[in-house]
Design a protein around this motif. Structure first.
Motif, PDB file in Angstrom:
ATOM      1  N   ILE A   1       0.846  -1.188   0.000  1.00 42.38           N
ATOM      2  CA  ILE A   1       0.000   0.000   0.000  1.00 42.38           C
ATOM      3  C   ILE A   1       0.885   1.243   0.000  1.00 42.38           C
ATOM      4  CG2 ILE A   1      -0.295   0.281   2.478  1.00 42.38           C
ATOM      5  CD1 ILE A   1      -3.364   0.527   1.758  1.00 42.38           C
ATOM      6  N   SER A   2       0.419   2.288  -0.637  1.00 44.79           N
ATOM      7  CA  SER A   2       1.160   3.538  -0.736  1.00 44.79           C
ATOM      8  C   SER A   2       1.417   4.125   0.651  1.00 44.79           C
ATOM      9  CB  SER A   2       0.347   4.533  -1.576  1.00 44.79           C
ATOM     10  OG  SER A   2       0.871   5.827  -1.476  1.00 44.79           O
ATOM     11  N   PRO A   3       2.577   4.754   0.855  1.00 45.34           N
ATOM     12  CA  PRO A   3       2.864   5.367   2.167  1.00 45.34           C
ATOM     13  C   PRO A   3       1.878   6.483   2.524  1.00 45.34           C
ATOM     14  CG  PRO A   3       4.819   5.393   0.765  1.00 45.34           C
ATOM     15  CD  PRO A   3       3.695   4.858  -0.053  1.00 45.34           C
ATOM     16  N   MET A   4       1.227   7.075   1.535  1.00 45.81           N
ATOM     17  CA  MET A   4       0.281   8.162   1.771  1.00 45.81           C
ATOM     18  C   MET A   4      -1.161   7.666   1.890  1.00 45.81           C
ATOM     19  SD  MET A   4       2.236  10.717   1.989  1.00 45.81           S
ATOM     20  CE  MET A   4       1.084  12.054   2.011  1.00 45.81           C
ATOM     21  N   HIS A   5      -1.357   6.361   1.945  1.00 42.66           N
ATOM     22  CA  HIS A   5      -2.703   5.777   1.975  1.00 42.66           C
ATOM     23  C   HIS A   5      -2.882   4.995   3.279  1.00 42.66           C
ATOM     24  CE1 HIS A   5      -6.194   4.416  -0.537  1.00 42.66           C
ATOM     25  NE2 HIS A   5      -6.306   3.625   0.518  1.00 42.66           N
ATOM     26  N   LEU A   6      -3.773   5.461   4.138  1.00 43.86           N
ATOM     27  CA  LEU A   6      -4.036   4.757   5.396  1.00 43.86           C
ATOM     28  C   LEU A   6      -4.900   3.534   5.129  1.00 43.86           C
ATOM     29  CD1 LEU A   6      -4.922   7.740   7.753  1.00 43.86           C
ATOM     30  CD2 LEU A   6      -2.805   6.425   7.708  1.00 43.86           C
ATOM     31  N   GLN A   7      -4.585   2.440   5.801  1.00 44.96           N
ATOM     32  CA  GLN A   7      -5.388   1.228   5.676  1.00 44.96           C
ATOM     33  C   GLN A   7      -6.657   1.367   6.498  1.00 44.96           C
ATOM     34  OE1 GLN A   7      -2.448  -1.921   6.628  1.00 44.96           O
ATOM     35  NE2 GLN A   7      -3.206  -2.826   4.739  1.00 44.96           N
ATOM     36  N   TYR A   8      -7.713   0.699   6.066  1.00 43.99           N
ATOM     37  CA  TYR A   8      -8.987   0.681   6.786  1.00 43.99           C
ATOM     38  C   TYR A   8      -8.801  -0.022   8.120  1.00 43.99           C
ATOM     39  CZ  TYR A   8     -13.844  -0.343   7.899  1.00 43.99           C
ATOM     40  OH  TYR A   8     -15.060  -0.436   8.518  1.00 43.99           O
ATOM     41  N   LYS A   9      -9.249   0.612   9.181  1.00 42.47           N
ATOM     42  CA  LYS A   9      -9.108   0.036  10.517  1.00 42.47           C
ATOM     43  C   LYS A   9     -10.466  -0.095  11.204  1.00 42.47           C
ATOM     44  CE  LYS A   9      -4.396   1.490  11.630  1.00 42.47           C
ATOM     45  NZ  LYS A   9      -3.790   1.673  10.412  1.00 42.47           N
ATOM     46  N   GLY A  10     -11.533  -0.039  10.436  1.00 42.06           N
ATOM     47  CA  GLY A  10     -12.876  -0.140  11.002  1.00 42.06           C
ATOM     48  C   GLY A  10     -13.277  -1.580  11.263  1.00 42.06           C
ATOM     49  N   PRO A  11     -14.511  -1.760  11.719  1.00 40.57           N
ATOM     50  CA  PRO A  11     -14.985  -3.104  12.043  1.00 40.57           C
ATOM     51  C   PRO A  11     -15.209  -3.953  10.799  1.00 40.57           C
ATOM     52  CG  PRO A  11     -16.764  -1.534  12.229  1.00 40.57           C
ATOM     53  CD  PRO A  11     -15.520  -0.737  11.963  1.00 40.57           C
ATOM     54  N   ASP A  12     -15.010  -5.259  10.941  1.00 41.42           N
ATOM     55  CA  ASP A  12     -15.268  -6.192   9.848  1.00 41.42           C
ATOM     56  C   ASP A  12     -16.755  -6.472   9.708  1.00 41.42           C
ATOM     57  OD1 ASP A  12     -12.568  -6.450   9.264  1.00 41.42           O
ATOM     58  OD2 ASP A  12     -12.303  -8.149  10.618  1.00 41.42           O
ATOM     59  N   VAL A  13     -17.482  -6.288  10.816  1.00 38.58           N
ATOM     60  CA  VAL A  13     -18.913  -6.607  10.835  1.00 38.58           C
ATOM     61  C   VAL A  13     -19.689  -5.440  11.430  1.00 38.58           C
ATOM     62  CG1 VAL A  13     -20.640  -8.123  11.882  1.00 38.58           C
ATOM     63  CG2 VAL A  13     -18.518  -9.085  11.046  1.00 38.58           C
ATOM     64  N   ARG A  14     -20.826  -5.115  10.824  1.00 40.49           N
ATOM     65  CA  ARG A  14     -21.792  -4.156  11.380  1.00 40.49           C
ATOM     66  C   ARG A  14     -23.116  -4.903  11.473  1.00 40.49           C
ATOM     67  NH1 ARG A  14     -20.611   1.382  12.379  1.00 40.49           N
ATOM     68  NH2 ARG A  14     -22.462   2.000  11.264  1.00 40.49           N
ATOM     69  N   ILE A  15     -23.983  -4.451  12.354  1.00 40.72           N
ATOM     70  CA  ILE A  15     -25.260  -5.115  12.572  1.00 40.72           C
ATOM     71  C   ILE A  15     -26.378  -4.120  12.283  1.00 40.72           C
ATOM     72  CG2 ILE A  15     -26.715  -6.346  14.235  1.00 40.72           C
ATOM     73  CD1 ILE A  15     -24.038  -7.764  13.591  1.00 40.72           C
ATOM     74  N   GLN A  16     -27.422  -4.617  11.598  1.00 41.25           N
ATOM     75  CA  GLN A  16     -28.620  -3.814  11.367  1.00 41.25           C
ATOM     76  C   GLN A  16     -29.792  -4.480  12.069  1.00 41.25           C
ATOM     77  OE1 GLN A  16     -30.313  -3.693   7.397  1.00 41.25           O
ATOM     78  NE2 GLN A  16     -31.078  -1.624   7.766  1.00 41.25           N
ATOM     79  N   CYS A  17     -30.550  -3.707  12.813  1.00 43.88           N
ATOM     80  CA  CYS A  17     -31.771  -4.200  13.432  1.00 43.88           C
ATOM     81  C   CYS A  17     -32.801  -4.375  12.324  1.00 43.88           C
ATOM     82  CB  CYS A  17     -32.278  -3.206  14.477  1.00 43.88           C
ATOM     83  SG  CYS A  17     -33.889  -3.619  15.159  1.00 43.88           S
ATOM     84  N   ALA A  18     -33.388  -5.565  12.226  1.00 46.08           N
ATOM     85  CA  ALA A  18     -34.375  -5.837  11.179  1.00 46.08           C
ATOM     86  C   ALA A  18     -35.762  -5.322  11.568  1.00 46.08           C
ATOM     87  CB  ALA A  18     -34.420  -7.327  10.876  1.00 46.08           C
ATOM     88  N   ALA A  19     -35.893  -4.708  12.755  1.00 45.10           N
ATOM     89  CA  ALA A  19     -37.167  -4.124  13.163  1.00 45.10           C
ATOM     90  C   ALA A  19     -37.194  -2.619  12.899  1.00 45.10           C
ATOM     91  CB  ALA A  19     -37.435  -4.408  14.639  1.00 45.10           C
ATOM     92  N   CYS A  20     -36.150  -1.895  13.330  1.00 47.12           N
ATOM     93  CA  CYS A  20     -36.152  -0.430  13.171  1.00 47.12           C
ATOM     94  C   CYS A  20     -35.167   0.066  12.119  1.00 47.12           C
ATOM     95  CB  CYS A  20     -35.890   0.260  14.506  1.00 47.12           C
ATOM     96  SG  CYS A  20     -34.183   0.173  15.099  1.00 47.12           S
ATOM     97  N   GLY A  21     -34.196  -0.768  11.709  1.00 53.69           N
ATOM     98  CA  GLY A  21     -33.276  -0.407  10.643  1.00 53.69           C
ATOM     99  C   GLY A  21     -31.981   0.246  11.062  1.00 53.69           C
ATOM    100  N   ILE A  22     -31.784   0.511  12.351  1.00 60.06           N
ATOM    101  CA  ILE A  22     -30.548   1.149  12.802  1.00 60.06           C
ATOM    102  C   ILE A  22     -29.347   0.243  12.495  1.00 60.06           C
ATOM    103  CG2 ILE A  22     -30.666   0.238  15.143  1.00 60.06           C
ATOM    104  CD1 ILE A  22     -29.548   2.897  16.148  1.00 60.06           C
ATOM    105  N   ILE A  23     -28.237   0.845  12.095  1.00 62.38           N
ATOM    106  CA  ILE A  23     -26.995   0.108  11.813  1.00 62.38           C
ATOM    107  C   ILE A  23     -25.921   0.625  12.760  1.00 62.38           C
ATOM    108  CG2 ILE A  23     -25.205  -0.410  10.110  1.00 62.38           C
ATOM    109  CD1 ILE A  23     -27.324   0.074   7.931  1.00 62.38           C
ATOM    110  N   GLU A  24     -25.320  -0.287  13.515  1.00 65.61           N
ATOM    111  CA  GLU A  24     -24.287   0.064  14.493  1.00 65.61           C
ATOM    112  C   GLU A  24     -23.208  -1.009  14.508  1.00 65.61           C
ATOM    113  OE1 GLU A  24     -24.043   2.715  16.535  1.00 65.61           O
ATOM    114  OE2 GLU A  24     -25.957   3.628  15.953  1.00 65.61           O
ATOM    115  N   ASP A  25     -22.122  -0.725  15.232  1.00 64.33           N
ATOM    116  CA  ASP A  25     -21.108  -1.747  15.477  1.00 64.33           C
ATOM    117  C   ASP A  25     -21.726  -2.857  16.314  1.00 64.33           C
ATOM    118  OD1 ASP A  25     -19.245  -0.224  14.133  1.00 64.33           O
ATOM    119  OD2 ASP A  25     -18.242   0.505  15.935  1.00 64.33           O
ATOM    120  N   GLU A  26     -21.233  -4.061  16.132  1.00 67.06           N
ATOM    121  CA  GLU A  26     -21.755  -5.223  16.853  1.00 67.06           C
ATOM    122  C   GLU A  26     -21.713  -5.022  18.367  1.00 67.06           C
ATOM    123  OE1 GLU A  26     -21.286 -10.023  16.598  1.00 67.06           O
ATOM    124  OE2 GLU A  26     -19.432  -8.844  16.535  1.00 67.06           O
TER     125      GLU A  26
END
Length: 83
Positions: free
Chosen positions: A45-70
């Motif tokens: 990866i380029s020295p000027m390009h930061l790698q993604y450090k976010g979560p591998d999984v997110r969860i969505q409530c199938a009742a209200c639709g909110i999406i958050e970290d697990e």
């Protein structure tokens, strides 16, 4: 993912969820056209390009639709164990 969930938004759903698996792809784009000029391999990866450090999984409530970290769904369930 084996821990119980409780939606931090509606605070009622404990059973219906969408598990969103995130796969980051590092790219360099042309600023004028939006065309992808280069795709970076994870190990090269380029020295000027930061790698993604976010979560591998997110969860969505199938009742209200909110999406958050697990962890938000797990912590809400832990907090409301007696309910």
């Amino acid at each position: 993912m084996s821990a119980p969930y409780l939606c931090p938004g509606c605070k009622t759903n404990r059973t219906r969820f969408n598990i969103i698996e995130q796969v980051a792809k590092s790219v360099k784009k042309n600023p004028q056209t939006g065309e992808v000029l280069e795709e970076y391999a994870e190990e090269i990866i380029s020295p000027m390009h930061l790698q993604y450090k976010g979560p591998d999984v997110r969860i969505q409530c199938a009742a209200c639709g909110i999406i958050e970290d697990e962890i938000s769904f797990i912590k809400r369930a832990e907090y409301n164990k007696s309910s």
